[in-house]
Design a protein around this motif. Structure first.
Motif, PDB file in Angstrom:
ATOM      1  N   ILE A 121      -3.313   6.732  -8.101  1.00  0.00           N
ATOM      2  CA  ILE A 121      -3.455   8.180  -8.092  1.00  0.00           C
ATOM      3  C   ILE A 121      -2.883   8.764  -9.368  1.00  0.00           C
ATOM      4  CG2 ILE A 121      -2.833  10.318  -6.898  1.00  0.00           C
ATOM      5  CD1 ILE A 121      -2.720   8.730  -4.307  1.00  0.00           C
ATOM      6  N   LEU A 122      -3.709   9.544 -10.094  1.00  0.00           N
ATOM      7  CA  LEU A 122      -3.284  10.217 -11.314  1.00  0.00           C
ATOM      8  C   LEU A 122      -3.426  11.725 -11.132  1.00  0.00           C
ATOM      9  CD1 LEU A 122      -4.967   8.165 -14.183  1.00  0.00           C
ATOM     10  CD2 LEU A 122      -2.692   7.853 -13.206  1.00  0.00           C
ATOM     11  N   GLN A 123      -2.623  12.474 -11.888  1.00  0.00           N
ATOM     12  CA  GLN A 123      -2.780  13.925 -11.949  1.00  0.00           C
ATOM     13  C   GLN A 123      -3.446  14.275 -13.270  1.00  0.00           C
ATOM     14  OE1 GLN A 123       0.843  16.183 -11.800  1.00  0.00           O
ATOM     15  NE2 GLN A 123      -0.189  18.153 -11.834  1.00  0.00           N
ATOM     16  N   VAL A 124      -4.538  15.025 -13.223  1.00  0.00           N
ATOM     17  CA  VAL A 124      -5.262  15.409 -14.428  1.00  0.00           C
ATOM     18  C   VAL A 124      -5.445  16.918 -14.456  1.00  0.00           C
ATOM     19  CG1 VAL A 124      -6.481  13.197 -14.603  1.00  0.00           C
ATOM     20  CG2 VAL A 124      -7.509  15.072 -13.324  1.00  0.00           C
ATOM     21  N   ASN A 170       0.844  -1.196   0.000  1.00  0.00           N
ATOM     22  CA  ASN A 170       0.000   0.000   0.000  1.00  0.00           C
ATOM     23  C   ASN A 170       0.874   1.239   0.000  1.00  0.00           C
ATOM     24  OD1 ASN A 170       0.644  -0.577   2.906  1.00  0.00           O
ATOM     25  ND2 ASN A 170      -0.567   1.288   3.241  1.00  0.00           N
ATOM     26  N   ARG A 171       0.317   2.338  -0.510  1.00  0.00           N
ATOM     27  CA  ARG A 171       1.000   3.632  -0.508  1.00  0.00           C
ATOM     28  C   ARG A 171       0.011   4.708  -0.087  1.00  0.00           C
ATOM     29  NH1 ARG A 171       1.811   8.343  -3.391  1.00  0.00           N
ATOM     30  NH2 ARG A 171       0.519   7.823  -5.204  1.00  0.00           N
ATOM     31  N   ALA A 172       0.363   5.445   0.942  1.00  0.00           N
ATOM     32  CA  ALA A 172      -0.486   6.546   1.387  1.00  0.00           C
ATOM     33  C   ALA A 172      -0.271   7.742   0.475  1.00  0.00           C
ATOM     34  CB  ALA A 172      -0.161   6.918   2.831  1.00  0.00           C
ATOM     35  N   PRO A 173      -1.290   8.559   0.226  1.00  0.00           N
ATOM     36  CA  PRO A 173      -1.104   9.785  -0.559  1.00  0.00           C
ATOM     37  C   PRO A 173      -0.109  10.720   0.127  1.00  0.00           C
ATOM     38  CG  PRO A 173      -3.437   9.288  -0.259  1.00  0.00           C
ATOM     39  CD  PRO A 173      -2.686   8.381   0.653  1.00  0.00           C
ATOM     40  N   THR A 174       0.594  11.521  -0.661  1.00  0.00           N
ATOM     41  CA  THR A 174       1.518  12.504  -0.120  1.00  0.00           C
ATOM     42  C   THR A 174       0.743  13.752   0.323  1.00  0.00           C
ATOM     43  OG1 THR A 174       1.891  13.596  -2.244  1.00  0.00           O
ATOM     44  CG2 THR A 174       3.280  11.682  -1.716  1.00  0.00           C
ATOM     45  N   PHE A 184      -5.274  15.865  -8.307  1.00  0.00           N
ATOM     46  CA  PHE A 184      -5.020  14.437  -8.226  1.00  0.00           C
ATOM     47  C   PHE A 184      -6.327  13.703  -7.973  1.00  0.00           C
ATOM     48  CE2 PHE A 184      -1.041  16.463  -7.076  1.00  0.00           C
ATOM     49  CZ  PHE A 184      -0.109  15.743  -7.821  1.00  0.00           C
ATOM     50  N   VAL A 185      -6.439  12.513  -8.538  1.00  0.00           N
ATOM     51  CA  VAL A 185      -7.673  11.758  -8.438  1.00  0.00           C
ATOM     52  C   VAL A 185      -7.354  10.269  -8.342  1.00  0.00           C
ATOM     53  CG1 VAL A 185      -7.918  11.605 -10.950  1.00  0.00           C
ATOM     54  CG2 VAL A 185      -9.939  11.370  -9.510  1.00  0.00           C
ATOM     55  N   ASN A 186      -8.162   9.537  -7.579  1.00  0.00           N
ATOM     56  CA  ASN A 186      -8.070   8.074  -7.576  1.00  0.00           C
ATOM     57  C   ASN A 186      -8.781   7.515  -8.793  1.00  0.00           C
ATOM     58  OD1 ASN A 186      -8.397   8.368  -4.142  1.00  0.00           O
ATOM     59  ND2 ASN A 186      -6.759   7.128  -4.978  1.00  0.00           N
ATOM     60  N   VAL A 187      -8.202   6.509  -9.421  1.00  0.00           N
ATOM     61  CA  VAL A 187      -8.883   5.765 -10.486  1.00  0.00           C
ATOM     62  C   VAL A 187      -9.082   4.329  -9.995  1.00  0.00           C
ATOM     63  CG1 VAL A 187      -7.976   7.195 -12.337  1.00  0.00           C
ATOM     64  CG2 VAL A 187      -6.689   5.186 -11.626  1.00  0.00           C
ATOM     65  N   PRO A 188     -10.121   3.649 -10.497  1.00  0.00           N
ATOM     66  CA  PRO A 188     -10.476   2.347  -9.912  1.00  0.00           C
ATOM     67  C   PRO A 188      -9.358   1.318  -9.926  1.00  0.00           C
ATOM     68  CG  PRO A 188     -12.262   3.159 -11.291  1.00  0.00           C
ATOM     69  CD  PRO A 188     -11.105   4.086 -11.514  1.00  0.00           C
TER      70      PRO A 188
END
Length: 351
Positions: A178-181, A109-113, A192-196
């Protein structure tokens, strides 16, 4: 302060940043702190002389805190907690001293920064993204990894040297990646947004020879990084977008990850104290960030070569020299889309 093209406006102080449409942005000064702790147990035991089993688990804990220092954005202040138990199991079977079959399963797992957490609201996107605002929390990224393959060490391979090798296949399934859009109407703003779901899978082949004076290595990886969901993402500056949106299909490649990656190098001991070496890396093409739908041209493939040498003057003193990008290649390993036209008054971006 910035003008509409994000150039500076001298003599206006730092009260606010003024951009196009007279949009005022208060200065950001946010401190962030990360606390990571883990508790784990791991054991390997021999079932037979040839078969070994490994099992264990790790409890990960993360506390991500942000604190507004200006008073302009008190909602930025917050603390987020993330926890997860990650199991791991594996097995190794020794056919011969130089041939082992291995396989395993693990979770991660990776926590968001702090930056990702403070820039995750599509209604309040961040500038470049440095202007942090209050946002809904992101979910942590979780992964499941499977791997299988052969590896071993061959003694007395050449002039009493050792040859280490590995041939393996892997797959990692990520949830809530997590992607940056970007957002419509403002090229410099994004969030930044989570994608499924996304997936990385492929094969890796590596070999290393270690001799008395010569050591060399080579590594090839085939990486198929893809999206595993159907949906739309914002990409307003993508020239083939439909009203600022692009359609992501299951199996589309994740941008900026080359499918083929190759690395090789050597070191040679010219004298007992003088070593000379060379290494190079080659990468295939990849898609631009903002082209998650894979409908535009790619970044070109590229390679780099480097030299290194060192002299061991004493056990505690070494003199070394490096030559990076030996052939002075010009290449791009990152690409994204921006608005066409003049930028900062002296640079033009075309389609």
């Amino acid at each position: 302060p910035l003008n509409p093209n994000y150039g500076t406006i001298p003599g206006l102080g730092t009260e606010a940043i003024r951009t196009a449409a007279a949009l005022g942005i208060a200065p950001s000064n946010v401190t962030g702190s990360n606390l990571y702790m883990g508790l784990y147990a791991l054991d390997t035991f021999d079932v037979t002389d040839a078969l070994s089993l490994t099992a264990g688990a790790r409890l990960n804990f993360a506390r991500i805190s942000t604190q507004d220092q200006t008073g302009f954005s008190p909602d930025v202040t917050g603390t987020h907690y993330f926890t997860k138990v990650n199991p791991v199991v594996g097995a190794t079977y020794r056919f011969f001293p130089w041939l082992n079959l291995y396989g395993g399963y693990s979770e991660s797992n990776r926590a968001p920064t702090p930056l990702e957490l403070a820039c995750a609201n599509p209604d309040r996107p961040c500038l470049l993204p440095n202007s942090l605002v209050a946002d809904p929390p992101l979910k942590q990224v979780t992964g499941q990894t499977y791997e299988v393959g052969f590896r071993g060490t061959v003694p007395n391979f050449y002039e009493n040297g050792l040859f280490n090798y590995k041939i393996g296949a892997f797959r990692t399934d990520l949830r809530n990646d997590i992607l940056q859009v970007a957002v419509p109407g403002n090229a410099a703003r994004g969030y930044f947004v989570n994608v499924p779901a996304t997936q990385r899978q492929g094969i890796e082949v590596s070999g290393e020879y270690v001799g008395e004076r010569l050591s060399l290595y080579g590594n090839y990886a085939l990486i198929d990084a893809t999206f595993q969901f159907e949906g739309e993402l914002s990409s307003p500056n993508n020239p083939l977008a439909d009203d600022g949106l692009i359609n992501v299909r299951r199996g589309n490649n994740v941008p900026l990850i080359p499918n083929h990656q190759f690395k090789a190098g050597f070191n040679y001991l010219i004298t007992p104290i003088w070593t000379f070496g060379m290494n190079f890396q080659a990468f295939s093409s990849s898609y631009f960030r903002g082209d998650e739908s894979n409908i535009n041209r790619k970044l070109p493939a590229y390679f780099t070569a480097n030299l290194n040498t060192s002299i061991q003057i004493s056990p505690n003193v070494q003199v070394f020299a490096l030559v990076t990008n030996l052939f002075n290649n010009r290449y791009a390993n990152f690409g994204t889309f921006a608005e066409t036209g003049p930028v900062a008054g002296n640079f033009v971006i075309n389609d």
